[in-house]
Motif scaffolding. Structure first.
Motif, PDB file in Angstrom:
ATOM      1  N   GLY A 149      -2.490  33.278  -5.186  1.00 47.33           N
ATOM      2  CA  GLY A 149      -2.712  34.717  -5.108  1.00 47.33           C
ATOM      3  C   GLY A 149      -4.154  35.169  -5.168  1.00 47.33           C
ATOM      4  N   PHE A 150      -5.087  34.251  -5.477  1.00 43.88           N
ATOM      5  CA  PHE A 150      -6.493  34.658  -5.556  1.00 43.88           C
ATOM      6  C   PHE A 150      -7.204  34.502  -4.218  1.00 43.88           C
ATOM      7  N   HIS A 151      -7.125  33.318  -3.607  1.00 44.45           N
ATOM      8  CA  HIS A 151      -7.778  33.117  -2.307  1.00 44.45           C
ATOM      9  C   HIS A 151      -6.801  33.335  -1.159  1.00 44.45           C
ATOM     10  N   GLY A 152      -5.527  33.288  -1.466  1.00 43.70           N
ATOM     11  CA  GLY A 152      -4.461  33.460  -0.494  1.00 43.70           C
ATOM     12  C   GLY A 152      -3.140  33.506  -1.241  1.00 43.70           C
ATOM     13  N   GLY A 153      -2.086  33.912  -0.531  1.00 37.57           N
ATOM     14  CA  GLY A 153      -0.783  33.974  -1.182  1.00 37.57           C
ATOM     15  C   GLY A 153      -0.547  35.299  -1.889  1.00 37.57           C
ATOM     16  N   ASP A 154       0.710  35.618  -2.084  1.00 31.96           N
ATOM     17  CA  ASP A 154       1.134  36.770  -2.873  1.00 31.96           C
ATOM     18  C   ASP A 154       2.504  36.427  -3.443  1.00 31.96           C
ATOM     19  N   ALA A 155       3.105  37.350  -4.158  1.00 35.50           N
ATOM     20  CA  ALA A 155       4.367  37.050  -4.839  1.00 35.50           C
ATOM     21  C   ALA A 155       5.435  36.544  -3.876  1.00 35.50           C
ATOM     22  N   SER A 156       5.600  37.224  -2.760  1.00 37.88           N
ATOM     23  CA  SER A 156       6.631  36.830  -1.797  1.00 37.88           C
ATOM     24  C   SER A 156       6.326  35.466  -1.177  1.00 37.88           C
ATOM     25  N   THR A 157       5.062  35.240  -0.859  1.00 35.74           N
ATOM     26  CA  THR A 157       4.676  33.980  -0.230  1.00 35.74           C
ATOM     27  C   THR A 157       4.810  32.816  -1.198  1.00 35.74           C
ATOM     28  N   ILE A 158       4.437  33.028  -2.448  1.00 35.11           N
ATOM     29  CA  ILE A 158       4.599  31.970  -3.449  1.00 35.11           C
ATOM     30  C   ILE A 158       6.076  31.597  -3.583  1.00 35.11           C
ATOM     31  N   ARG A 159       6.915  32.614  -3.686  1.00 35.08           N
ATOM     32  CA  ARG A 159       8.342  32.335  -3.851  1.00 35.08           C
ATOM     33  C   ARG A 159       8.913  31.601  -2.647  1.00 35.08           C
ATOM     34  N   SER A 160       8.602  32.049  -1.454  1.00 32.50           N
ATOM     35  CA  SER A 160       9.143  31.402  -0.260  1.00 32.50           C
ATOM     36  C   SER A 160       8.611  29.979  -0.128  1.00 32.50           C
ATOM     37  N   TYR A 162       0.838  -1.190   0.000  1.00 37.67           N
ATOM     38  CA  TYR A 162       0.000   0.000   0.000  1.00 37.67           C
ATOM     39  C   TYR A 162       0.878   1.248   0.000  1.00 37.67           C
ATOM     40  N   ARG A 163       0.413   2.284  -0.715  1.00 39.79           N
ATOM     41  CA  ARG A 163       1.179   3.514  -0.807  1.00 39.79           C
ATOM     42  C   ARG A 163       0.234   4.695  -0.981  1.00 39.79           C
ATOM     43  N   ILE A 164       0.668   5.865  -0.548  1.00 39.22           N
ATOM     44  CA  ILE A 164      -0.153   7.071  -0.627  1.00 39.22           C
ATOM     45  C   ILE A 164       0.754   8.296  -0.663  1.00 39.22           C
ATOM     46  N   ASP A 165       0.352   9.273  -1.445  1.00 39.34           N
ATOM     47  CA  ASP A 165       0.995  10.590  -1.457  1.00 39.34           C
ATOM     48  C   ASP A 165       0.351  11.428  -0.356  1.00 39.34           C
ATOM     49  N   LEU A 166       1.142  12.215   0.348  1.00 44.21           N
ATOM     50  CA  LEU A 166       0.638  13.048   1.443  1.00 44.21           C
ATOM     51  C   LEU A 166       0.779  14.514   1.056  1.00 44.21           C
ATOM     52  N   ASN A 167      -0.350  15.180   0.821  1.00 47.63           N
ATOM     53  CA  ASN A 167      -0.298  16.574   0.374  1.00 47.63           C
ATOM     54  C   ASN A 167      -0.911  17.519   1.392  1.00 47.63           C
ATOM     55  N   CYS A 168      -0.543  18.789   1.260  1.00 42.44           N
ATOM     56  CA  CYS A 168      -1.017  19.813   2.192  1.00 42.44           C
ATOM     57  C   CYS A 168      -1.176  21.131   1.446  1.00 42.44           C
ATOM     58  N   ASP A 169      -2.240  21.866   1.745  1.00 41.25           N
ATOM     59  CA  ASP A 169      -2.471  23.190   1.158  1.00 41.25           C
ATOM     60  C   ASP A 169      -1.625  24.201   1.917  1.00 41.25           C
ATOM     61  N   MET A 170      -0.813  24.974   1.189  1.00 39.42           N
ATOM     62  CA  MET A 170       0.179  25.822   1.844  1.00 39.42           C
ATOM     63  C   MET A 170       0.301  27.184   1.165  1.00 39.42           C
ATOM     64  N   GLY A 171       1.102  28.053   1.789  1.00 38.77           N
ATOM     65  CA  GLY A 171       1.347  29.374   1.215  1.00 38.77           C
ATOM     66  C   GLY A 171       0.106  30.233   1.133  1.00 38.77           C
ATOM     67  N   GLU A 172      -0.811  30.066   2.103  1.00 39.97           N
ATOM     68  CA  GLU A 172      -2.094  30.744   2.005  1.00 39.97           C
ATOM     69  C   GLU A 172      -2.173  32.054   2.790  1.00 39.97           C
ATOM     70  N   GLY A 173      -1.052  32.484   3.366  1.00 43.44           N
ATOM     71  CA  GLY A 173      -1.010  33.801   3.969  1.00 43.44           C
ATOM     72  C   GLY A 173      -0.700  34.851   2.911  1.00 43.44           C
ATOM     73  N   PHE A 174      -0.560  36.093   3.330  1.00 41.25           N
ATOM     74  CA  PHE A 174      -0.167  37.152   2.399  1.00 41.25           C
ATOM     75  C   PHE A 174       0.374  38.322   3.199  1.00 41.25           C
ATOM     76  N   GLY A 175       1.308  39.053   2.594  1.00 43.95           N
ATOM     77  CA  GLY A 175       1.912  40.174   3.302  1.00 43.95           C
ATOM     78  C   GLY A 175       2.498  39.691   4.617  1.00 43.95           C
TER      79      GLY A 175
END
Length: 253
Positions: A37-48, A2-15
């Protein structure tokens, strides 16, 4: 095995605002869905976020959502298929550019929040999102609710799809996620969340909020990065998966 990928929603802050414990969470997952960048995130957050994913050898994913920062992309909007297509292409471009500039690539796409739920049941919205991904880069994986319209349309268009299940959410009898407005929608007990995932991976089943038994396929499991106790969820989940003989592997490997 058995195997599974483990994902997480991230980078959702801004400024100056940060949501979730991204720096710690990134150490434990195999795939990161980075807000565009639409519901969360901005240029700096995406890059980091991209740089952090590369540091820990985590697959980079784009997490496009509805243009609703105040509602965190979780409020349904009346959009056309054309708008869904265009906002998906636009947001993919942002994360892809940062990934490429840092020496990485976007491996997958997972819609966020209300857009995700809309695409799970609406063939026109699902087709628009899948077509956008295919035309931008048909080698990217499409993450969608297990057995949903988005998965069916993605496969028909020619994308490789990942049936997604959730550790920290309950299900309705029709296979959709319970609305966050309903009590019991969020699973806050880490042991309960982990047990639910083991059942989905090993038996292909999960009990709905009302007690029904649903059949589903589990290719990747999500823990929401903004959920209270997300880090505890993931640590407990990893431990339980290991003890249950389920390997955590990056999608496509």
């Amino acid at each position: 095995m058995y195997r599974i990928d483990l994902n997480c929603d991230m980078g959702e802050g801004f400024g100056p605002f940060r949501i979730g414990e991204d720096h710690e969470l990134m150490k434990h997952i195999t795939s990161a869905n980075i807000a565009c960048g639409f519901h969360g995130g901005d240029a700096s957050t995406i890059r980091s976020s991209v740089k952090l994913a590369l540091k820990y050898n985590v697959a980079i994913g784009a997490h496009p959502g509805l243009p609703d920062m105040a509602g965190f992309g979780r409020r349904k909007m009346d959009i056309s298929a054309q708008e869904a297509y265009e906002m998906t292409v636009y947001q993919l471009g942002a994360v892809m550019a940062f990934a490429q500039s840092e020496g990485g690539r976007v491996a997958h796409v997972k819609p966020h929040g209300a857009l995700y739920n809309m695409a799970a049941v609406d063939p026109k919205i699902a087709n628009a999102i899948a077509e956008a991904i295919y035309k931008v880069d048909g080698t990217m994986l499409l993450y969608g609710l297990s057995g949903s319209e988005l998965i069916r349309v993605g496969e028909r268009i020619g994308l490789k799809t990942m049936n997604e299940v959730f550790a920290d959410r309950s299900y309705e009898d029709d296979g959709t996620l319970t609305s966050r407005d309903i009590e019991g929608a969020l699973i806050t007990d880490s042991s309960v969340a982990a047990a639910q995932v083991v059942s989905m991976v090993k038996t292909g089943t999960v009990h709905s909020r009302l007690g029904g038994l649903l059949q589903l396929k589990a290719d990747t499991v999500c823990v929401h990065g903004d959920s209270p106790g997300a880090l505890n969820h993931i640590i407990e989940l990893k431990k339980t998966l290991h003890e249950s003989g389920i390997r955590i592997v990056k999608a496509g490997e």
